[in-house]
Design an enzyme around this catalytic site. Structure first.
Site, PDB file in Angstrom:
ATOM      1  N   SER A 112      44.545  40.456  31.232  1.00  0.00           N
ATOM      2  CA  SER A 112      43.200  39.904  31.131  1.00  0.00           C
ATOM      3  C   SER A 112      42.216  41.058  31.295  1.00  0.00           C
ATOM      4  CB  SER A 112      42.952  38.855  32.226  1.00  0.00           C
ATOM      5  OG  SER A 112      41.579  38.491  32.273  1.00  0.00           O
ATOM      6  N   TYR A 156      43.741  36.065  40.811  1.00  0.00           N
ATOM      7  CA  TYR A 156      43.831  36.195  39.349  1.00  0.00           C
ATOM      8  C   TYR A 156      43.621  37.649  38.939  1.00  0.00           C
ATOM      9  CZ  TYR A 156      43.143  35.235  34.394  1.00  0.00           C
ATOM     10  OH  TYR A 156      43.266  35.229  33.023  1.00  0.00           O
TER      11      TYR A 156
END
Length: 341
Positions: free
Chosen positions: A205, A227
């Site tokens: 990401s 995350y």
């Protein structure tokens, strides 16, 4: 290093005459190169099929193992590779996690992935499997390999976003276990099946590239920070494994998407992350803020944009591409960071 960045090597002029390069090469000959797979351009017809007029897909005859395949990016990858000739081993949890503030994929979603892959004419074996459970994951993969006879591609896609998740310690654990441990599990249960020419891709990401050196409010959102950490850590893992698998002819890369138009992005926790000034922001409220992430004028990219990048990476077109951190981010990195080699 010189000012221009060129490495200079010191030459020892007092150690006698310069060695004979030809003699050195004769004493240590270069290893014989291994035969490489033939590369065909998209739509090129294989000799054996020319009379039939059948175009050969870019991953024709390959078998791909894809985690998180029930919907979103995972489904898109499965369908896109199937369109180009791959058979699919698909797994997904297909149930919700209490700390994740949006619904996860359902068994019906996985059934739809099966339908869409079969519609392309390719085969698929799908199972409800938790990537956090290495034993179950190995069993699911082994069953698929037993059916298809081999494994060529690994796409470790399964992931969750735990922003604002409660209780916060459990949110941290669920995100780390799914995104980081789950990615490592998927790759490591696959390694015994992979041979020369195989390819691994993990989903990172652009969050992995966020500067977290300054934290204004530590501990305020453990699920969100998990995350970021998980995507950053898996990137280092894949880089290191790419280095050591390269001698075996196995490639490994990471793809880093920006905002992607999936259920993860189109969710209440994500809306609140982008519009913290509103108590109950809607999609319409958040969409203008989504543009901030990208330099190009788009609030998000589509799953197929990531699938097309992955298709290239797992095809023989990318046979010498390994250890890459490939951004598919609509210029997001360019907007926020200086160039680095």
């Amino acid at each position: 290093m010189s000012a221009a960045g060129t490495r200079r090597c010191r030459v020892d002029t007092e150690s006698g005459p310069r060695p004979d390069r030809r003699a050195a090469l004769a004493a240590h000959p270069a290893p014989r190169p291994r035969p490489l797979p033939a590369v065909r351009r998209t739509g090129q017809v294989a000799p054996e099929n020319r009379s039939k007029g059948n175009a050969v897909g870019r991953v024709e005859g390959k078998v791909a193992f894809i985690t998180g395949a029930a919907r979103g990016q995972g489904r898109s990858h499965a369908v896109r590779l199937a369109e180009e000739g791959a058979d699919i081993i698909a797994v997904d949890l297909c149930q919700n996690l209490s700390t994740i503030g949006y619904p996860l994929a359902s068994p019906e979603d996985l059934e739809e992935t099966v339908r869409l892959v079969e519609k392309t004419g390719r085969r698929i074996i799908a199972s409800r499997t938790d990537v956090r459970d290495a034993v179950a994951l190995k069993a699911a993969l082994d069953a698929g390999v037993a059916e298809f006879g081999k494994l060529d591609v690994v796409i470790a896609q399964a992931g969750v976003a735990g922003m604002k998740g409660k209780p916060d310690i459990q949110a941290w654990t669920d995100v780390i276990d799914t995104n980081l441990v789950g990615t490592i599990n998927a790759i490591q249960v696959a390694l015994p099946h992979l041979g020369e020419g195989a390819s691994i891709v993990a989903t990172g990401s652009t969050a992995a590239m966020v500067d977290t050196s300054k934290v204004d409010n530590p501990g305020s959102d453990l699920g969100g920070m998990a995350y970021v950490h998980s995507k950053r850590a898996l990137s280092y893992y894949v880089f290191d494994i790419a280095r050591h698998l390269s001698t075996r002819g196995i490639r490994a890369n990471v793809v880093h998407p920006t905002n992607c138009n999936t259920d993860m992005l189109q969710s209440e926790p994500m809306y609140r992350s982008f519009r913290p000034d509103l108590e109950n922001p809607t999609r319409a409220d958040a969409e203008p803020a989504f543009y901030v992430q990208q330099a190009m004028k788009t609030p998000w990219i589509e799953p197929v944009d990531i699938s097309n990048a992955i298709l290239f990476l797992v095809s023989d077109e990318a046979r010498f591409v390994t250890g890459m951190q490939l951004r598919v981010d609509a210029g997001g990195y360019l907007k926020w960071y200086d160039h680095k080699l």
